[in-house]
Scaffold this motif. Structure first.
Motif, PDB file in Angstrom:
ATOM      1  N   UNK A  87       0.838  -1.206   0.000  1.00 11.93           N
ATOM      2  CA  UNK A  87       0.000   0.000   0.000  1.00 11.93           C
ATOM      3  C   UNK A  87       0.877   1.262   0.000  1.00 11.93           C
ATOM      4  N   UNK A  88       1.924   1.259   0.836  1.00 15.74           N
ATOM      5  CA  UNK A  88       2.768   2.451   0.937  1.00 15.74           C
ATOM      6  C   UNK A  88       3.509   2.716  -0.362  1.00 15.74           C
ATOM      7  N   UNK A  89       3.937   1.667  -1.040  1.00 14.32           N
ATOM      8  CA  UNK A  89       4.658   1.854  -2.304  1.00 14.32           C
ATOM      9  C   UNK A  89       3.785   2.571  -3.328  1.00 14.32           C
ATOM     10  N   UNK A  90       2.510   2.202  -3.396  1.00 19.79           N
ATOM     11  CA  UNK A  90       1.621   2.861  -4.357  1.00 19.79           C
ATOM     12  C   UNK A  90       1.362   4.310  -3.966  1.00 19.79           C
ATOM     13  N   UNK A  91       1.198   4.553  -2.675  1.00 22.40           N
ATOM     14  CA  UNK A  91       0.999   5.930  -2.210  1.00 22.40           C
ATOM     15  C   UNK A  91       2.222   6.781  -2.535  1.00 22.40           C
ATOM     16  N   UNK A  92       3.414   6.247  -2.299  1.00 25.72           N
ATOM     17  CA  UNK A  92       4.638   6.995  -2.602  1.00 25.72           C
ATOM     18  C   UNK A  92       4.717   7.344  -4.088  1.00 25.72           C
ATOM     19  N   UNK A  93       4.288   6.414  -4.926  1.00 23.46           N
ATOM     20  CA  UNK A  93       4.295   6.664  -6.372  1.00 23.46           C
ATOM     21  C   UNK A  93       3.358   7.812  -6.714  1.00 23.46           C
ATOM     22  N   UNK A  94       2.149   7.780  -6.164  1.00 23.01           N
ATOM     23  CA  UNK A  94       1.190   8.840  -6.453  1.00 23.01           C
ATOM     24  C   UNK A  94       1.650  10.191  -5.916  1.00 23.01           C
ATOM     25  N   UNK A  95       2.263  10.200  -4.739  1.00 28.78           N
ATOM     26  CA  UNK A  95       2.781  11.459  -4.193  1.00 28.78           C
ATOM     27  C   UNK A  95       3.866  12.023  -5.105  1.00 28.78           C
ATOM     28  N   UNK A  96       4.752  11.162  -5.569  1.00 26.69           N
ATOM     29  CA  UNK A  96       5.840  11.609  -6.449  1.00 26.69           C
ATOM     30  C   UNK A  96       5.315  12.123  -7.784  1.00 26.69           C
ATOM     31  N   UNK A  97       4.228  11.534  -8.256  1.00 23.63           N
ATOM     32  CA  UNK A  97       3.642  11.952  -9.531  1.00 23.63           C
ATOM     33  C   UNK A  97       2.737  13.172  -9.410  1.00 23.63           C
ATOM     34  N   UNK A  98       2.445  13.579  -8.177  1.00 21.23           N
ATOM     35  CA  UNK A  98       1.538  14.696  -7.967  1.00 21.23           C
ATOM     36  C   UNK A  98       0.069  14.301  -8.021  1.00 21.23           C
ATOM     37  N   UNK A  99      -0.210  13.006  -7.958  1.00 21.62           N
ATOM     38  CA  UNK A  99      -1.590  12.521  -7.999  1.00 21.62           C
ATOM     39  C   UNK A  99      -2.209  12.357  -6.612  1.00 21.62           C
ATOM     40  N   UNK A 100      -1.414  12.579  -5.581  1.00 21.05           N
ATOM     41  CA  UNK A 100      -1.909  12.529  -4.204  1.00 21.05           C
ATOM     42  C   UNK A 100      -1.247  13.657  -3.428  1.00 21.05           C
ATOM     43  N   UNK A 101      -1.836  14.018  -2.302  1.00 23.05           N
ATOM     44  CA  UNK A 101      -1.315  15.140  -1.518  1.00 23.05           C
ATOM     45  C   UNK A 101      -1.766  15.017  -0.068  1.00 23.05           C
ATOM     46  N   UNK A 102      -1.057  15.762   0.791  1.00 25.64           N
ATOM     47  CA  UNK A 102      -1.397  15.777   2.214  1.00 25.64           C
ATOM     48  C   UNK A 102      -2.506  16.792   2.480  1.00 25.64           C
ATOM     49  N   UNK A 122      -3.390  22.280  -3.321  1.00 23.86           N
ATOM     50  CA  UNK A 122      -2.219  23.018  -3.798  1.00 23.86           C
ATOM     51  C   UNK A 122      -1.499  23.768  -2.683  1.00 23.86           C
ATOM     52  N   UNK A 123      -1.704  23.318  -1.431  1.00 25.63           N
ATOM     53  CA  UNK A 123      -1.099  24.040  -0.309  1.00 25.63           C
ATOM     54  C   UNK A 123       0.275  23.500   0.070  1.00 25.63           C
ATOM     55  N   UNK A 124       0.658  22.362  -0.436  1.00 23.87           N
ATOM     56  CA  UNK A 124       2.004  21.852  -0.199  1.00 23.87           C
ATOM     57  C   UNK A 124       2.274  21.338   1.199  1.00 23.87           C
ATOM     58  N   UNK A 125       1.253  20.866   1.893  1.00 22.63           N
ATOM     59  CA  UNK A 125       1.467  20.305   3.229  1.00 22.63           C
ATOM     60  C   UNK A 125       2.397  19.096   3.143  1.00 22.63           C
ATOM     61  N   UNK A 126       3.102  18.837   4.236  1.00 19.70           N
ATOM     62  CA  UNK A 126       4.018  17.695   4.279  1.00 19.70           C
ATOM     63  C   UNK A 126       3.602  16.657   5.314  1.00 19.70           C
ATOM     64  N   UNK A 127       2.459  16.868   5.930  1.00 22.68           N
ATOM     65  CA  UNK A 127       1.926  15.849   6.833  1.00 22.68           C
ATOM     66  C   UNK A 127       0.406  15.968   6.879  1.00 22.68           C
ATOM     67  N   UNK A 128      -0.217  15.006   7.553  1.00 20.60           N
ATOM     68  CA  UNK A 128      -1.677  14.943   7.615  1.00 20.60           C
ATOM     69  C   UNK A 128      -2.175  13.697   6.901  1.00 20.60           C
TER      70      UNK A 128
END
Length: 293
Positions: free
Chosen positions: A82-97, A118-124
């Motif tokens: 699950x985490x690997x897929x989330x990391x991929x989406x975050x890197x691609x800009x398809x997911x966000x905090x 588009x706020x660029x949060x790094x946690x949540x």
């Protein structure tokens, strides 16, 4: 292509009559097509789980002679997937905090409006950008099912702020990984189906087909569920409950089947299972002939 189905209970409590309906429906659908039937324990949410429930569920399936194929899969052992897929989406800009609270979302009208996109949060919590909203899908028994537009368009959570992975993400990744071809489950999961189909599209995978089974309701109109303290099914004398569940699924049982052993009852059920036998309504009140049920 080989049919591969599954039963995927959460260990928040022992199996009750409603969950037996889901187990039986998925079992009959798979076996009637000479297919594979898998069991997956969806232990994603430890705070809601009951100690020992996973083992109790497997013992109950054994008692009802609902024997699965292959090893039991536990979602708690699949976090890396699950985490690997989330990391991929975050890197691609398809997911966000996202840091919005439930109160804030309620003030948005009950549906999240993309405030943190588009706020660029790094946690949540982590949300998936909804690029392919699904407003309807076809159930193999009940036809076109509609999803509210506001729900379909919502950027939904794929990992909670407490670090727990979301059900919609895990179930789709697991179904893909296990080669599931059709999902058979209760009608209470109709709305999440839209989100799950959208995940298949995000992953460039063909979605499975879906069959939703009628919900078992109590005399007060509430769904039989662990949250509503539904009574656990009897695993010492399972036959009466099994027959009740088969009648709920639309079987007309000959007297010789009612008096048969469980193995023969299930064999007969697999041979005679038809989708058109399922009730037309997606929720029905259960009136048991035996209070012990």
């Amino acid at each position: 292509m080989t049919y591969i189905g599954r039963f995927a209970p959460s260990p928040s409590g022992p199996l009750h009559f409603g969950s037996l309906i889901a187990a039986l429906g998925s079992y009959f659908q798979a076996r009637s097509q000479q297919g594979v039937w898998r069991v997956r324990i969806e232990d994603l949410d430890p705070p809601r789980e009951m100690v020992g429930a996973s083992d109790w569920i497997l013992r109950a399936l054994d008692a009802y002679q609902l024997h699965w194929d292959g090893d039991v899969v536990y979602q708690s052992q699949r976090h890396a997937l699950y985490q690997a897929q989330i990391d991929t989406w975050l890197a691609e800009g398809n997911a966000y905090y996202c840091q919005c609270s439930r109160k804030q979302i309620k003030e948005m009208g009950g549906f999240y409006n993309g405030h943190c996109r588009n706020l660029g949060h790094t946690d949540g919590a982590i949300r998936l950008k909804m690029a392919t909203p699904i407003t309807e899908f076809t159930d193999v028994r009940y036809g076109t099912m509609h999803i509210p537009l506001a729900l379909a368009q919502e950027d939904f959570i794929i990992k909670r702020r407490d670090g727990l992975f979301a059900y919609n993400l895990a179930v789709v990744l697991d179904d893909i990984d296990q080669g599931i071809t059709q999902v058979v489950r209760g009608a209470d999961l109709i709305e999440p189906t839209g989100r799950q189909i959208s995940l298949y599209r995000m992953l460039a995978r063909a979605p499975v087909s879906y069959l939703h089974l009628p919900l078992a309701m109590d005399a007060r109109g509430g769904k039989l569920s662990k949250q509503n303290h539904a009574t656990a099914i009897d695993i010492k004398q399972p036959k009466t409950t099994l027959l009740e569940a088969m009648r709920f699924l639309g079987f007309t049982l000959p007297s010789e089947i009612e008096s048969a052993e469980i193995e023969h009852i299930l064999h007969w059920g697999c041979q005679n299972w038809q989708l058109f036998q399922l009730p037309n309504q997606l929720a029905m009140t259960v009136r048991f002939s035996n209070e012990a049920l």
